[in-house]
Design a protein around this motif. Structure first.
Motif, PDB file in Angstrom:
ATOM      1  N   LYS A 130       0.834  -1.208   0.000  1.00  0.00           N
ATOM      2  CA  LYS A 130       0.000   0.000   0.000  1.00  0.00           C
ATOM      3  C   LYS A 130       0.867   1.255   0.000  1.00  0.00           C
ATOM      4  O   LYS A 130       0.587   2.211  -0.724  1.00  0.00           O
ATOM      5  CB  LYS A 130      -0.919  -0.017   1.216  1.00  0.00           C
ATOM      6  CG  LYS A 130      -1.837   1.186   1.329  1.00  0.00           C
ATOM      7  CD  LYS A 130      -2.739   1.064   2.548  1.00  0.00           C
ATOM      8  CE  LYS A 130      -3.605   2.309   2.714  1.00  0.00           C
ATOM      9  NZ  LYS A 130      -4.489   2.205   3.896  1.00  0.00           N
ATOM     10  N   ARG A 131       1.921   1.244   0.781  1.00  0.00           N
ATOM     11  CA  ARG A 131       2.782   2.422   0.864  1.00  0.00           C
ATOM     12  C   ARG A 131       3.540   2.651  -0.450  1.00  0.00           C
ATOM     13  O   ARG A 131       3.674   3.781  -0.900  1.00  0.00           O
ATOM     14  CB  ARG A 131       3.773   2.270   2.019  1.00  0.00           C
ATOM     15  CG  ARG A 131       4.648   3.499   2.230  1.00  0.00           C
ATOM     16  CD  ARG A 131       5.355   3.484   3.559  1.00  0.00           C
ATOM     17  NE  ARG A 131       6.194   4.649   3.730  1.00  0.00           N
ATOM     18  CZ  ARG A 131       5.773   5.857   4.110  1.00  0.00           C
ATOM     19  NH1 ARG A 131       4.494   6.042   4.363  1.00  0.00           N
ATOM     20  NH2 ARG A 131       6.611   6.861   4.253  1.00  0.00           N
ATOM     21  N   VAL A 132       4.012   1.589  -1.056  1.00  0.00           N
ATOM     22  CA  VAL A 132       4.749   1.720  -2.317  1.00  0.00           C
ATOM     23  C   VAL A 132       3.837   2.212  -3.439  1.00  0.00           C
ATOM     24  O   VAL A 132       4.230   3.055  -4.250  1.00  0.00           O
ATOM     25  CB  VAL A 132       5.396   0.372  -2.696  1.00  0.00           C
ATOM     26  CG1 VAL A 132       5.910   0.409  -4.127  1.00  0.00           C
ATOM     27  CG2 VAL A 132       6.535   0.044  -1.744  1.00  0.00           C
ATOM     28  N   THR A 133       2.615   1.681  -3.501  1.00  0.00           N
ATOM     29  CA  THR A 133       1.713   1.997  -4.619  1.00  0.00           C
ATOM     30  C   THR A 133       0.885   3.252  -4.394  1.00  0.00           C
ATOM     31  O   THR A 133       0.351   3.821  -5.354  1.00  0.00           O
ATOM     32  CB  THR A 133       0.746   0.828  -4.868  1.00  0.00           C
ATOM     33  OG1 THR A 133      -0.026   0.590  -3.671  1.00  0.00           O
ATOM     34  CG2 THR A 133       1.499  -0.436  -5.249  1.00  0.00           C
ATOM     35  N   GLY A 134       0.733   3.676  -3.139  1.00  0.00           N
ATOM     36  CA  GLY A 134      -0.142   4.798  -2.841  1.00  0.00           C
ATOM     37  C   GLY A 134      -1.608   4.423  -2.924  1.00  0.00           C
ATOM     38  O   GLY A 134      -2.487   5.290  -3.083  1.00  0.00           O
ATOM     39  N   ALA A 135      -1.924   3.142  -2.788  1.00  0.00           N
ATOM     40  CA  ALA A 135      -3.293   2.660  -2.909  1.00  0.00           C
ATOM     41  C   ALA A 135      -4.136   3.017  -1.695  1.00  0.00           C
ATOM     42  O   ALA A 135      -3.622   3.293  -0.610  1.00  0.00           O
ATOM     43  CB  ALA A 135      -3.285   1.144  -3.107  1.00  0.00           C
ATOM     44  N   TYR A 136      -5.442   2.968  -1.886  1.00  0.00           N
ATOM     45  CA  TYR A 136      -6.378   3.127  -0.768  1.00  0.00           C
ATOM     46  C   TYR A 136      -6.417   1.855   0.067  1.00  0.00           C
ATOM     47  O   TYR A 136      -6.448   1.901   1.295  1.00  0.00           O
ATOM     48  CB  TYR A 136      -7.774   3.448  -1.306  1.00  0.00           C
ATOM     49  CG  TYR A 136      -8.842   3.439  -0.235  1.00  0.00           C
ATOM     50  CD1 TYR A 136      -9.021   4.539   0.598  1.00  0.00           C
ATOM     51  CD2 TYR A 136      -9.678   2.331  -0.062  1.00  0.00           C
ATOM     52  CE1 TYR A 136      -9.989   4.527   1.589  1.00  0.00           C
ATOM     53  CE2 TYR A 136     -10.658   2.324   0.917  1.00  0.00           C
ATOM     54  CZ  TYR A 136     -10.809   3.415   1.744  1.00  0.00           C
ATOM     55  OH  TYR A 136     -11.772   3.396   2.722  1.00  0.00           O
ATOM     56  N   PRO A 141       6.214  -4.940 -12.605  1.00  0.00           N
ATOM     57  CA  PRO A 141       5.925  -4.680 -11.194  1.00  0.00           C
ATOM     58  C   PRO A 141       5.553  -3.232 -10.908  1.00  0.00           C
ATOM     59  O   PRO A 141       5.935  -2.310 -11.641  1.00  0.00           O
ATOM     60  CB  PRO A 141       7.236  -5.058 -10.496  1.00  0.00           C
ATOM     61  CG  PRO A 141       8.293  -4.894 -11.539  1.00  0.00           C
ATOM     62  CD  PRO A 141       7.634  -5.262 -12.833  1.00  0.00           C
ATOM     63  N   PHE A 142       4.800  -3.054  -9.835  1.00  0.00           N
ATOM     64  CA  PHE A 142       4.326  -1.709  -9.481  1.00  0.00           C
ATOM     65  C   PHE A 142       5.442  -0.780  -9.019  1.00  0.00           C
ATOM     66  O   PHE A 142       5.229   0.419  -8.871  1.00  0.00           O
ATOM     67  CB  PHE A 142       3.239  -1.784  -8.413  1.00  0.00           C
ATOM     68  CG  PHE A 142       3.520  -2.724  -7.271  1.00  0.00           C
ATOM     69  CD1 PHE A 142       4.530  -2.481  -6.362  1.00  0.00           C
ATOM     70  CD2 PHE A 142       2.740  -3.870  -7.122  1.00  0.00           C
ATOM     71  CE1 PHE A 142       4.782  -3.356  -5.323  1.00  0.00           C
ATOM     72  CE2 PHE A 142       2.990  -4.751  -6.078  1.00  0.00           C
ATOM     73  CZ  PHE A 142       4.013  -4.490  -5.169  1.00  0.00           C
ATOM     74  N   SER A 143       6.638  -1.303  -8.807  1.00  0.00           N
ATOM     75  CA  SER A 143       7.774  -0.436  -8.501  1.00  0.00           C
ATOM     76  C   SER A 143       8.197   0.369  -9.726  1.00  0.00           C
ATOM     77  O   SER A 143       8.866   1.395  -9.619  1.00  0.00           O
ATOM     78  CB  SER A 143       8.966  -1.274  -8.006  1.00  0.00           C
ATOM     79  OG  SER A 143       9.403  -2.181  -9.006  1.00  0.00           O
ATOM     80  N   VAL A 144       7.791  -0.101 -10.911  1.00  0.00           N
ATOM     81  CA  VAL A 144       8.164   0.531 -12.177  1.00  0.00           C
ATOM     82  C   VAL A 144       6.949   1.130 -12.881  1.00  0.00           C
ATOM     83  O   VAL A 144       6.976   2.268 -13.346  1.00  0.00           O
ATOM     84  CB  VAL A 144       8.845  -0.492 -13.109  1.00  0.00           C
ATOM     85  CG1 VAL A 144       9.131   0.111 -14.475  1.00  0.00           C
ATOM     86  CG2 VAL A 144      10.126  -1.018 -12.471  1.00  0.00           C
ATOM     87  N   PHE A 145       5.874   0.347 -12.967  1.00  0.00           N
ATOM     88  CA  PHE A 145       4.673   0.790 -13.668  1.00  0.00           C
ATOM     89  C   PHE A 145       3.649   1.300 -12.668  1.00  0.00           C
ATOM     90  O   PHE A 145       3.217   0.565 -11.775  1.00  0.00           O
ATOM     91  CB  PHE A 145       4.081  -0.358 -14.487  1.00  0.00           C
ATOM     92  CG  PHE A 145       2.743  -0.038 -15.071  1.00  0.00           C
ATOM     93  CD1 PHE A 145       2.613   0.961 -16.022  1.00  0.00           C
ATOM     94  CD2 PHE A 145       1.613  -0.720 -14.659  1.00  0.00           C
ATOM     95  CE1 PHE A 145       1.372   1.277 -16.550  1.00  0.00           C
ATOM     96  CE2 PHE A 145       0.370  -0.419 -15.187  1.00  0.00           C
ATOM     97  CZ  PHE A 145       0.251   0.583 -16.137  1.00  0.00           C
ATOM     98  N   HIS A 146       3.233   2.555 -12.820  1.00  0.00           N
ATOM     99  CA  HIS A 146       2.287   3.175 -11.895  1.00  0.00           C
ATOM    100  C   HIS A 146       0.909   3.193 -12.543  1.00  0.00           C
ATOM    101  O   HIS A 146       0.551   4.130 -13.270  1.00  0.00           O
ATOM    102  CB  HIS A 146       2.754   4.575 -11.521  1.00  0.00           C
ATOM    103  CG  HIS A 146       4.198   4.604 -11.106  1.00  0.00           C
ATOM    104  ND1 HIS A 146       5.078   5.568 -11.521  1.00  0.00           N
ATOM    105  CD2 HIS A 146       4.917   3.762 -10.313  1.00  0.00           C
ATOM    106  CE1 HIS A 146       6.273   5.330 -11.016  1.00  0.00           C
ATOM    107  NE2 HIS A 146       6.196   4.242 -10.282  1.00  0.00           N
TER     108      HIS A 146
END
Length: 409
Positions: free
Chosen positions: A71-77, A187-192
Motif C-alpha cells: 500500500k505504501r509503495v503503490t499509494g493505494a487506498y 511490477p508496481f515499482s516501475v509501472f504506476h
C-alpha cells in the motif's frame, strides 16, 4: 519511481506492533485465533469497530504488514493479499459482478483467466463481451448500463498486445464503469497503474514479488478513486466509505471465499519486495538484450517483445512502461514439431511454467496453458502452435543466447 524512491517507501513501513526483540523483519504469526480481555472488546473487533485481529482467515499480523508495505509503495487506498493471482481476479470480479451484468474484455488473456470469465462466471448469469481493446470505438459500443467493468492485461500473455490504458480509462469512466488491469507482467515499482487511469489492479505476486518462485500469492490493489459503481451491493455502500469496492471485498467477499494469503507466504513475499527493483532491472535488461540478439537468428521467424523498435506496440509500450517492458518475450519457429525439438535440446533454460523466476523458463503455450482449448478457440485467441514463451531470469544475455543457439543447432 526510481530505486531511491522505492526503497524510501518500502523500508519506512513500520511493523503494526513493534517486535519486543527488535527484529528487523516482521515475525511470522502462525496463530489462527486471537484472545480478547473482554466480551465487549471481542464484539467491537468482530463488528469492525476496531482493527484488532480476530481470525487469520480474515486478517493476520504478518499478512497485514505485507499489505501495508505494498500500500505504501503503490499509494493505494487498500490492498488485499490472497493465495494466488487467480484468487485476486476471481475475488475482484465477484465483488463487482451481479447476475445479469456483463464484463468487457479481450480474448487475448491468460488461459485460466479466459476460462474463469467465459465458463465459471457465465454459469452464474454474467455475460462476457470479448472485443478488441485496441479499438476504442468497439469498446465504447460494447459498454451498456449492465456493464460492471473493463478488464485487460497490460501486456497480454502470450500475444504481447498492448492497449492504450489512458484511452480505455477515459471511455470506461465516461460510461461509469471501472478499469481493472492485470499488471503482473511489470511490477508496481516501475509501472504506476494509477497514472494511466487504472482503478483496480490485480497482481500475481507469485511472479516478480516472490523472487525465485518461493511462494504462491496474489494482490488486489484498489486506488479508491472510482465511486460510480453500478453493482447493487456497492451502490448500497456509497457514502459510507471512500471505496465501496474495498469495503465489500473485505467485509463480505474476502471473508466468504476464504482465499486469504498465509502468514508464511506473506513473510517470504515481504522479503521479496526488498529485492524486487534490483531483480526486475536485471531481468528486463537481459530480456531486451536477448530479444535483439534473437532477431539475428535465421531459424527464428519472429521475435515479439514490445521494447523492440520494430514492434507494432513499441510507441504505446514505451509511453506506458518505459524502455524495459518486462522480462517476458515470445518467438516463433517453423512448426510445432520444431518448437518441441528445440525445447527438448535446451540445457540452461528450464522447461517449466511460471514467470519471472530467478531462472529462465520456457514453455509452448498452445500445448500447455491453452492445451485444453479447441483449435478454434486458440485461433480466436491468437495462440499459435509455432509460438514459444520465454520468461527471462537472472542469467546473462550471452549464456541464454548460447543455450538457444545450441538448441537450434
Amino acid at each position: 519511481m526510481n530505486e531511491k524512491e522505492y526503497e524510501a517507501k518500502l523500508l519506512s513501513t513500520p511493523c503494526p506492533k513493534p517486535d519486543p526483540y527488535g527484529a528487523l523483519s516482521m515475525p511470522v504469526y502462525r496463530a489462527l485465533a486471537y484472545e480478547f480481555e473482554t466480551a465487549e472488546a471481542m464484539e467491537a473487533a468482530f463488528c469492525g469497530r476496531t482493527d484488532e485481529h480476530t481470525y487469520s482467515r480474515i486478517t493476520n499480523p504478518t499478512v497485514q504488514h505485507f499489505e501495508q508495505r505494498v500500500k505504501r509503495v503503490t499509494g493505494a487506498y487498500g490492498v488485499t493479499a490472497l493465495n494466488s493471482g487467480m484468487a485476486a481476479i476471481s475475488s475482484t470480479l465477484i465483488t463487482l459482478a451481479w447476475s445479469g451484468s456483463n464484463l468487457i474484455t479481450s480474448r487475448h488473456l491468460f488461459g485460466n483467466t479466459y476460462s474463469f470469465f467465459a465458463n465459471t462466471l457465465n454459469a452464474f448469469g454474467m455475460e462476457v463481451r470479448f472485443c478488441d481493446l485496441t479499438n476504442a470505438k468497439e469498446v465504447a459500443q460494447a459498454i451498456d448500463e449492465h456493464t460492471c467493468g473493463v478488464f485487460l492485461e497490460i501486456i497480454t500473455n502470450p500475444q504481447m498486445e498492448v492497449a492504450d490504458l489512458a484511452a480505455l480509462s477515459e471511455i470506461a469512466h465516461e460510461r461509469g464503469v471501472p478499469l481493472i488491469a492485470d499488471t503482473t507482467i511489470i511490477p508496481f515499482s516501475v509501472f504506476h497503474a494509477i497514472d494511466f487511469g487504472v482503478d483496480i489492479e490485480v497482481v500475481a505476486s507469485t511472479k516478480y514479488i516472490s523472487g525465485g518462485a518461493t511462494s504462491l500469492g496474489g494482490l488486489i490493489i484498489d486506488y479508491g478513486r472510482f465511486n460510480q459503481y453500478r453493482t447493487p451491493a456497492l451502490r448500497a455502500l456509497e457514502g459510507t466509505s471512500q471505496s465501496p469496492f474495498h469495503t465489500r471485498l473485505r467485509k463480505e467477499v474476502h471473508r466468504n471465499l476464504g482465499a486469504y494469503m498465509t502468514p508464511d507466504v506473506a513473510y517470504q513475499q515481504s522479503l521479496g519486495l526488498e529485492t524486487l527493483q534490483l531483480r526486475f532491472e536485471r531481468q528486463a535488461a537481459v530480456c531486451k538484450g536477448l530479444a535483439g540478439k534473437l532477431k539475428t537468428l535465421p531459424a527464428i521467424k519472429t521475435v515479439n517483445y514490445t521494447g523492440l523498435e520494430d514492434n507494432p506496440f513499441y510507441e504505446i509500450s514505451k509511453k506506458q512502461f518505459g524502455d524495459y517492458p518486462g522480462a517476458m518475450l515470445t518467438f516463433d519457429l517453423e512448426s510445432r514439431e520444431e518448437c518441441y525439438r528445440f525445447i527438448n535440446k535446451l540445457k540452461l533454460i528450464r522447461r517449466a511454467t511460471n514467470l519471472f523466476d530467478n531462472r529462465s523458463l520456457i514453455i509452448h503455450p498452445a500445448s500447455t496453458i491453452f492445451g485444453s482449448f479447441t483449435d478454434a478457440q486458440r485461433e480466436a485467441m491468437n495462440v499459435k502452435q509455432t509460438t514459444i514463451r520465454l520468461s527471462v531470469g537472472l542469467e546473462s544475455v550471452d549464456s541464454l543466447f548460447d543455450d538457444i543457439c545450441q538448441a537450434l543447432g
